[in-house]
Design an enzyme around this catalytic site. Sequence first.
Site, PDB file in Angstrom:
ATOM      1  N   GLY A 247     -10.367  12.372  20.286  1.00 12.19           N
ATOM      2  CA  GLY A 247     -11.195  12.988  21.308  1.00 12.19           C
ATOM      3  C   GLY A 247     -10.686  12.930  22.719  1.00 12.19           C
ATOM      4  N   GLU A 283      -7.855   8.332  15.734  1.00 11.36           N
ATOM      5  CA  GLU A 283      -7.570   9.644  15.142  1.00 11.36           C
ATOM      6  C   GLU A 283      -7.280  10.670  16.230  1.00 11.36           C
ATOM      7  OE1 GLU A 283     -11.337  10.343  13.255  1.00 11.36           O
ATOM      8  OE2 GLU A 283     -11.009   8.873  11.683  1.00 11.36           O
ATOM      9  N   GLY A 285      -5.761  13.792  18.132  1.00  7.44           N
ATOM     10  CA  GLY A 285      -5.074  15.047  17.796  1.00  7.44           C
ATOM     11  C   GLY A 285      -4.550  15.683  19.068  1.00  7.44           C
ATOM     12  N   ARG A 323      -7.972  29.907  21.206  1.00  7.97           N
ATOM     13  CA  ARG A 323      -8.790  29.037  22.060  1.00  7.97           C
ATOM     14  C   ARG A 323      -9.488  29.755  23.212  1.00  7.97           C
ATOM     15  NH1 ARG A 323      -7.172  25.308  24.658  1.00  7.97           N
ATOM     16  NH2 ARG A 323      -8.871  23.847  24.276  1.00  7.97           N
ATOM     17  N   TYR A 327     -13.287  29.192  22.723  1.00 13.74           N
ATOM     18  CA  TYR A 327     -13.841  28.104  23.538  1.00 13.74           C
ATOM     19  C   TYR A 327     -13.790  28.415  25.029  1.00 13.74           C
ATOM     20  CZ  TYR A 327     -12.440  25.509  19.270  1.00 13.74           C
ATOM     21  OH  TYR A 327     -12.236  25.076  17.999  1.00 13.74           O
ATOM     22  N   CYS A 353      -7.821  45.372  19.502  1.00 18.24           N
ATOM     23  CA  CYS A 353      -8.883  46.237  20.014  1.00 18.24           C
ATOM     24  C   CYS A 353     -10.210  45.508  19.989  1.00 18.24           C
ATOM     25  CB  CYS A 353      -8.949  47.498  19.166  1.00 18.24           C
ATOM     26  SG  CYS A 353     -10.162  48.646  19.750  1.00 18.24           S
ATOM     27  N   GLU A 354     -10.376  44.592  20.925  1.00 15.73           N
ATOM     28  CA  GLU A 354     -11.564  43.749  20.971  1.00 15.73           C
ATOM     29  C   GLU A 354     -11.556  43.099  22.350  1.00 15.73           C
ATOM     30  OE1 GLU A 354     -13.182  40.039  18.334  1.00 15.73           O
ATOM     31  OE2 GLU A 354     -12.106  41.632  17.364  1.00 15.73           O
ATOM     32  N   TYR A 382      -4.409  22.919  18.191  1.00 18.92           N
ATOM     33  CA  TYR A 382      -5.387  23.976  17.908  1.00 18.92           C
ATOM     34  C   TYR A 382      -4.860  25.348  18.347  1.00 18.92           C
ATOM     35  CZ  TYR A 382      -8.037  19.682  17.439  1.00 18.92           C
ATOM     36  OH  TYR A 382      -8.429  18.416  17.074  1.00 18.92           O
TER      37      TYR A 382
HETATM   38  C1  LIG Z   1     -11.023  16.815  15.150  1.00 21.16           C
HETATM   39  C2  LIG Z   1     -11.120  15.398  14.791  1.00 21.16           C
HETATM   40  C3  LIG Z   1     -10.263  14.466  15.404  1.00 21.16           C
HETATM   41  C4  LIG Z   1      -9.280  14.822  16.474  1.00 21.16           C
HETATM   42  O1  LIG Z   1      -9.871  15.235  17.651  1.00 21.16           O
HETATM   43  P1  LIG Z   1      -9.002  15.434  18.976  1.00 21.16           P
HETATM   44  O2  LIG Z   1      -9.966  15.862  19.981  1.00 21.16           O
HETATM   45  O3  LIG Z   1      -7.978  16.462  18.675  1.00 21.16           O
HETATM   46  O4  LIG Z   1      -8.386  14.118  19.304  1.00 21.16           O
HETATM   47  C5  LIG Z   1     -10.361  13.153  14.997  1.00 21.16           C
HETATM   48  N1  LIG Z   1     -11.244  12.761  14.037  1.00 21.16           N
HETATM   49  C6  LIG Z   1     -12.073  13.631  13.436  1.00 21.16           C
HETATM   50  C7  LIG Z   1     -13.000  13.148  12.400  1.00 21.16           C
HETATM   51  C8  LIG Z   1     -12.033  14.975  13.781  1.00 21.16           C
HETATM   52  O5  LIG Z   1     -12.867  15.828  13.197  1.00 21.16           O
END
Ligand SMILES: *Cc1c(COP(=O)(O)O)cnc(C)c1O
Length: 428
Positions: A247, A283, A285, A323, A327, A353-354, A382
């Site tokens: 996150g 976790e 990303g 994105r 978003y 075309c959107e 992403y």
């Molecule tokens: C999407 C997700 C992440 C990664 O989120 P980031 O914002 O990219 O760090 C980690 N854990 C879970 C369960 C997720 O769904």
Amino acid sequence: MNHFELGDGEHGGPELYCEDTPLAKIAEAVGTPVYVYSSATLERHFTVLRDALVAAGLKDPLVAFAVKANPNVAVLRTLAKAGAGADVVSEGEVRRALAAGVPPERIVFSGVGKSEAEIAFALQAGVAEINLESEPELRLVDAVAERLGKRATVAIRVNPDVEAGGHAKISTGKAENKFGVSLAEAERLYAQASNMAGVRPVGVACHIGSQITDLAPLEAAFRKMRALVERLRAEGLSVERLDLGGGLGAPYFNAPTPPAPADYAAMIARVMAGLPTIQFAFEPGRMIAANAGVLVARVQHVHARPEGRKFLVLDAAMNDLLRPAMYDAYHDIRPVRPREGEPQPYDVVGPICETGDTFTRDRLLPPLEAGDLVAFMTAGAYGAAMSSEYNSRLLVPEVLVKGADYAVVRPRPTYDDMLARERSAPWL
Ligand SMILES: *Cc1c(COP(=O)(O)O)cnc(C)c1O
């Protein structure tokens, strides 16, 4: 920081490089649009985070890269070699992580609706932990594991009811979101799980959202998680792992600066001070992959309306980088070979075309002409992961750079490849 910088170009002016490789060279050889990733940036982000956690005193943290942010196997292999694990949300992602050489004992399986087949596959593969999001899922994993003669190592995903995340679609930690169970429910499920033959609960997990640029909501969530661990332990239950999710935000230029890994780690050390031995898992990303990648596109036309609006029509579209449409995301856009001259406002659009196929409006950019290359910065997370063939546009290729070398790690398919996947029906 990242490894996309201006350097001396062969054309005599400055040009944008990925490490020691000019982006224009890749665009020439591979065509556009194309995603380009920097190995050095990927490795750096992973290492900086892991080192910060270790320096803050967290013992042997498991940093499991969230595969959904960038599932390219070469990207995963780059991170796996640096010591990363993988956070996966589908059988496809388990397979990708394994193909990239991530050891199963560093794979964490998250996700709201894992199917029976996916659970069976993950158990056969020997993944480290299955994060359970509900009571029905607990019962399903227990049943599948028993049938296979296995005991699944599980954690309970908790929804700590904290508001966080840069956009409603990526906020996951409020009670109304579909993710995880309440703190009270987690306690009950944990106790229940510890009496089941097919599962062995080892910990609790949370992930409250994405693109978080403020430590306060994370701290609030982590305090609740600590208290939960203490309550479970007080009940005599064993809790070996605390998974704090991902996150952390990436620097998207117009957004607030995300917290430094060192500050994030120090906050965790403070919140968890005095908690007896526990292994922490993470976790991340976006914070690892986002600014390790760019999308390079070519200007097809500069279309100036008589009333003054100027459209920059690119050969990249919303199917390649979703994105902005999905978003309202902001990506810095840089000319690969910037021209001299006053910046001008452009509406940057794709050919689909959107109206949603608009990357940005009224963006001040140095003058651009048809044929010029531009790079969407901070597109490594992403980006390609969410690309599609919408409009029957070929899936965008991906290139991994290491110093002055580069490799095409997902080639652009041919139109024959695209058509060969489909069949007619017998009555046609
Ligand atoms: C999407 C997700 C992440 C990664 O989120 P980031 O914002 O990219 O760090 C980690 N854990 C879970 C369960 C997720 O769904």
